[in-house]
Design an enzyme around this catalytic site. Structure first.
Site, PDB file in Angstrom:
ATOM      1  CG  HIS A  43      -1.851  -0.573   1.307  1.00  0.00           C
ATOM      2  ND1 HIS A  43      -1.657  -2.451   1.597  1.00  0.00           N
ATOM      3  CD2 HIS A  43      -3.464  -1.470   1.181  1.00  0.00           C
ATOM      4  CE1 HIS A  43      -2.368  -3.385   2.068  1.00  0.00           C
ATOM      5  NE2 HIS A  43      -3.504  -2.684   1.402  1.00  0.00           N
ATOM      6  CD  GLU A  46     -19.946  -6.582  25.216  1.00  0.00           C
ATOM      7  OE1 GLU A  46     -20.415  -6.078  24.193  1.00  0.00           O
ATOM      8  OE2 GLU A  46     -21.154  -6.849  25.851  1.00  0.00           O
ATOM      9  CG  HIS A  48      -6.165   1.578  -0.673  1.00  0.00           C
ATOM     10  ND1 HIS A  48      -6.719   2.076   0.660  1.00  0.00           N
ATOM     11  CD2 HIS A  48      -5.886   0.003  -0.382  1.00  0.00           C
ATOM     12  CE1 HIS A  48      -6.518   1.246   1.232  1.00  0.00           C
ATOM     13  NE2 HIS A  48      -6.043  -0.116   1.170  1.00  0.00           N
ATOM     14  CG  LEU A  92      -9.045  -1.162   8.556  1.00  0.00           C
ATOM     15  CD1 LEU A  92      -9.498  -0.740   7.492  1.00  0.00           C
ATOM     16  CD2 LEU A  92      -7.216  -0.225   8.534  1.00  0.00           C
ATOM     17  CG  HIS A 129     -28.646 -13.792  26.726  1.00  0.00           C
ATOM     18  ND1 HIS A 129     -29.295 -13.897  26.011  1.00  0.00           N
ATOM     19  CD2 HIS A 129     -28.126 -13.218  27.553  1.00  0.00           C
ATOM     20  CE1 HIS A 129     -28.604 -12.168  25.954  1.00  0.00           C
ATOM     21  NE2 HIS A 129     -28.457 -11.730  27.491  1.00  0.00           N
TER      22      HIS A 129
HETATM   23  C1  LIG Z   1     -11.209  -5.254   9.336  1.00  0.00           C
HETATM   24  C2  LIG Z   1     -10.530  -4.769   8.675  1.00  0.00           C
HETATM   25  N1  LIG Z   1     -11.813  -4.441   7.167  1.00  0.00           N
HETATM   26  C3  LIG Z   1     -11.218  -4.260   6.298  1.00  0.00           C
HETATM   27  C4  LIG Z   1      -9.829  -4.474   5.511  1.00  0.00           C
HETATM   28  C5  LIG Z   1      -9.272  -4.671   4.623  1.00  0.00           C
HETATM   29  N2  LIG Z   1      -8.978  -2.812   4.260  1.00  0.00           N
HETATM   30  C6  LIG Z   1      -7.796  -2.754   4.174  1.00  0.00           C
HETATM   31  S1  LIG Z   1      -7.469  -1.041   3.612  1.00  0.00           S
HETATM   32  C7  LIG Z   1      -9.376  -0.766   4.004  1.00  0.00           C
HETATM   33  C8  LIG Z   1      -9.452   0.559   3.299  1.00  0.00           C
HETATM   34  C9  LIG Z   1      -8.984   1.333   4.340  1.00  0.00           C
HETATM   35  O1  LIG Z   1      -9.026   2.510   3.554  1.00  0.00           O
HETATM   36  P1  LIG Z   1      -8.580   3.764   4.348  1.00  0.00           P
HETATM   37  O2  LIG Z   1      -8.829   4.135   5.745  1.00  0.00           O
HETATM   38  O3  LIG Z   1      -9.073   5.724   4.195  1.00  0.00           O
HETATM   39  O4  LIG Z   1      -7.219   4.124   3.779  1.00  0.00           O
HETATM   40  P2  LIG Z   1      -6.100   4.789   2.878  1.00  0.00           P
HETATM   41  O5  LIG Z   1      -7.254   4.359   1.647  1.00  0.00           O
HETATM   42  O6  LIG Z   1      -6.234   5.910   3.045  1.00  0.00           O
HETATM   43  O7  LIG Z   1      -5.247   4.474   2.944  1.00  0.00           O
HETATM   44  C10 LIG Z   1      -9.653  -1.469   3.736  1.00  0.00           C
HETATM   45  C11 LIG Z   1     -11.225  -1.871   3.461  1.00  0.00           C
HETATM   46  C12 LIG Z   1      -9.285  -4.382   6.401  1.00  0.00           C
HETATM   47  N3  LIG Z   1      -7.453  -4.333   6.598  1.00  0.00           N
HETATM   48  N4  LIG Z   1      -9.686  -4.638   8.423  1.00  0.00           N
END
Ligand SMILES: Cc1ncc(C[n+]2csc(CCOP(=O)(O)OP(=O)(O)O)c2C)c(N)n1
Length: 676
Positions: free
Chosen positions: A33, A417, A268, A123, A479
């Site tokens: 990236h 949680e 990206h 994320l 539950h």
């Molecule tokens: C929980 C989770 N869901 C999906 C992804 C896959 N993913 C990696 S980066 C991204 C997009 C993130 O966008 P942004 O934070 O704006 O990053 P940028 O494009 O600015 O590098 C996704 C969906 C991930 N890493 N974690």
């Protein structure tokens, strides 16, 4: 750039070095990236050179500032700074980005790469970890600093992207951080308006700043992420605001400098491509060759930042030494906390339970254990996601953790949680504290991302998971966990423990506290369980080996049948065993409190517990049978629950679904009468 370039030009050259290290590394790996590091290089440069206090020579210095790259896909940003400022990460390591055996994996991995504070990539997790890190810092400062110069007084910085902000876990964590007034937590939001699908307008049009204001954060905006002085001023203002966590929304441009890819999703998650790399370098006035260029002045500039941190560290060492001399018992507690050494006598007050005192739920026994441990382990801290009275996790006679009582050990995580588990990971990666968290076992579904990361990172977080089966009763199938034990057992490096009575709960806690390299899940009942008579049956300490022979009528000869059970079902196995024994059947009960601990035993021990010669085996557990085949083999049977539960009094549900001594006896009897 000439050696005598202006300070401004030198800084620009530094920033470009970071950008093009990312560009070149992604290009060479043909994956990764580049856009995020290109867009955030300037703000990260400002942070690393003007604010972040770190010592590349000692990445574990307890009072260093913490930096969390929550947008973990931008890992090359972090690797570039670690290399440039002098951590043990070479240019060759950067060249080996994303390759087999390299120190530079696709996403930052704590414990794998020096200087990586926490594993990020899923994320939102890093953001929530940082909240845990910040609260650990505040707790330790309040607990240890005293009146003199502080030994724990650092900031926690985060770079988070749109993806982090979209994920619910960051919202939970931000809400908690705002309530807690974590004034030393500073989040730089990479507000670049782009994610993978394209513009964030496609799915994310809320006012993030307004949301964080509502969370009671201190919020600033920086209009140009390449304006180093503006970023600098905003970070300075954020540090000055000590009563609230800070969000700095920095308008950046993904793929910054790339003529055809800046501000597009194309920057990206894919290499720019050779042509665009060339065009970008040309547009920025950067030499086309060599790739991975680090001008010597740039290296010197960044190493000077590292050296300033080393000097700060040296000053801290002096403060810390004086602080140790001033109060040696405090210093001993500090050392024990940071090395996770259990102090002498830590288990002196642990209770033992007698059968004649009546039954006890293992959650209730756990509550007694926590309170017996708490005075001996001053940095054992934790709490529940709004279920403390049910989870029995409250430490009596100590305050709760709040802004007004920062030394408090009882956490109110609220009904959060997901963030709770991630905050616990942050507490653990910070170090100096031993965290536990709690909820109903069924809601580990809401914690799973962080549970997985705790296992991946090898973090010693203790999870107190009560209401462990259909024994929940009237609350019904929503539950009642059924598949959750299987999920824990399927997770590498997760240690699950389901004790069968109060004394085994004590032993399970001992195992958990001694377990240093991964999370432990204590799976506990809501309902009372009889206390097993240890005068008749084997000692509860067998739990530490995962499975042990609790009862055996076989003598020297191999048993005719082995009944294997965990937790609340052990009582049924024992009762069936007594009946079988009385009828002359050589029967054995194996208490399988933990698959994970048992599989870690050597083959010889496992053979003493489950001799290969005995193929008639019945396993009983009020959960899905998934996984049990391994222990019962082809000739065995599992009394499990391969469907959801029901709403009724617990006793009725157990009976209706066949979790009774009678059923275990009948199934065993039938098996015994079959030929091996
Ligand atoms: C929980 C989770 N869901 C999906 C992804 C896959 N993913 C990696 S980066 C991204 C997009 C993130 O966008 P942004 O934070 O704006 O990053 P940028 O494009 O600015 O590098 C996704 C969906 C991930 N890493 N974690």
């Amino acid at each position: 750039m000439s050696p005598e370039a202006s300070p401004r030009a030198l800084e620009q050259s530094c920033i470009d070095t970071v950008r093009f290290l990312a560009v070149d590394a992604v290009q060479k790996a043909n994956s990764g990236h580049p856009g995020m590091p290109m867009g955030t290089a300037a703000m990260a440069h400002t942070l690393f050179t003007r604010h972040l206090r770190f010592d590349p020579g000692d990445p574990a210095w307890p009072d260093r500032d913490r930096f969390v790259l929550s947008a973990g896909h931008g890992s090359m940003l972090l690797y570039a700074f670690l290399h440039l400022t002098g951590y043990d990460l070479s240019l060759d390591d950067i060249r080996a980005f994303r390759q087999w055996g390299s120190k530079t994996p696709g996403h930052p991995e704590h414990g794998h790469t020096v200087g990586v504070e926490t594993t990020t990539g899923p994320l939102g997790q890093g953001f929530a970890n940082a909240v845990g890190i910040a609260v650990a810092e505040r707790f330790l400062g309040a607990t240890f600093n005293g009146d003199g110069p502080a030994v724990m007084d650092h900031f926690t910085y985060v770079i988070a992207g749109d993806g982090d902000m979209m994920e619910g876990v960051s919202g939970e964590a931000a809400s908690f951080a705002g309530h807690q007034k974590l004034g030393k937590l500073i989040v730089l939001y990479d507000d670049n308006h782009i994610s993978i699908d394209g513009s964030t307008d496609l799915a994310f049009t809320e006012d993030v700043c307004a949301r964080f204001s509502a969370y009671e954060w201190h919020v600033q905006r920086v209009a140009d992420g390449n304006d180093v002085d503006a970023v600098d001023a905003a970070i300075a203002a954020a540090k000055a605001e000590t009563g609230r966590p800070s969000l700095i929304a920095v308008r950046t441009h993904i793929g910054c400098g790339s003529p055809n890819k800046q501000d597009t999703a194309g920057a990206h998650g894919a290499p720019l491509g050779p042509d665009e790399v060339r065009l970008t370098k040309e547009a920025c006035g950067w030499p086309l060759e060599p790739a991975f260029l680090v001008p010597p002045q740039v290296k010197a500039f960044y190493e000077a930042a590292g050296a300033r941190g080393a000097a700060a560290h040296a000053a801290w060492r002096q403060r810390h030494a004086a602080w140790c001399v001033a109060d040696q018992s405090r210093a001993a507690a500090w050392d024990a906390a940071w090395t996770r050494v259990l102090p002498a006598g830590w288990d002196a007050d642990l209770p033992t339970f007698k059968p004649e005192d009546g039954g006890l739920a293992t959650r209730a026994a756990s509550g007694k254990v926590i309170n017996a441990l708490a005075p001996h382990l001053p940095t054992l801290i934790g709490g529940s996601a709004d279920l403390a009275p049910s989870n029995n996790t409250w430490i009596k006679d100590v305050p709760d953790q709040q802004a007004a009582t920062p030394a408090g050990r009882n956490f109110h995580f609220g009904v959060r949680e997901h963030a709770m588990a991630a905050i616990a990971n942050g507490l653990a990666v910070h170090g100096g504290v031993r965290p536990y968290v709690a909820t109903f076992f069924v809601f580990t579904d809401y914690m799973r991302p962080a549970l997985r990361l705790a296992a991946l990172m090898g973090l010693p977080v203790i999870h107190v998971l009560t209401h462990d089966s259909i024994g929940v009763g009237e609350d019904g199938p929503t539950h009642q966990p059924v598949e959750h034990l299987a999920i824990l057992r399927a997770t590498p490096n997760m240690t699950e423990l389901r004790p069968a009575d109060a004394n085994e709960t004590v032993e399970a806690w001992k195992v958990a506290l001694r377990h240093d390299d991964g999370p432990v899940a204590l799976v506990l009942t809501r309902q009372n369980l009889p206390t097993i008579d240890r005068a008749t049956y084997a000692p509860a300490s067998g739990v530490a080996r995962g499975a042990y022979v609790l009862a055996d009528t076989g003598g020297e000869a191999a048993p005719d049948i082995i009944l294997i059970a965990s937790g609340s079902e052990v009582q049924f196995a024992l009762a069936a065993h007594e009946r079988l024994s009385a009828e002359g059947v050589r029967s054995r009960v194996v208490n399988m409190a933990s698959f994970r601990l048992f599989e870690r035993q050597d083959a010889a021990y496992r053979e003493t517990v489950l001799p290969a010669a005995c193929k008639r085996r019945v396993a009983v557990e009020a959960a899905v049978s998934f996984g049990w085949q391994r222990w019962v083999g082809d000739g065995g049977e599992v009394i499990g629950l391969d469907h959801f539960g029901a709403s009724a009094p617990a006793g009725t549900i157990f009976e209706q679904f066949g979790f009774t001594a009678e059923n275990v006896y009948q199934r065993a009897k039938a098996l015994v009468s079959r030929r091996q």
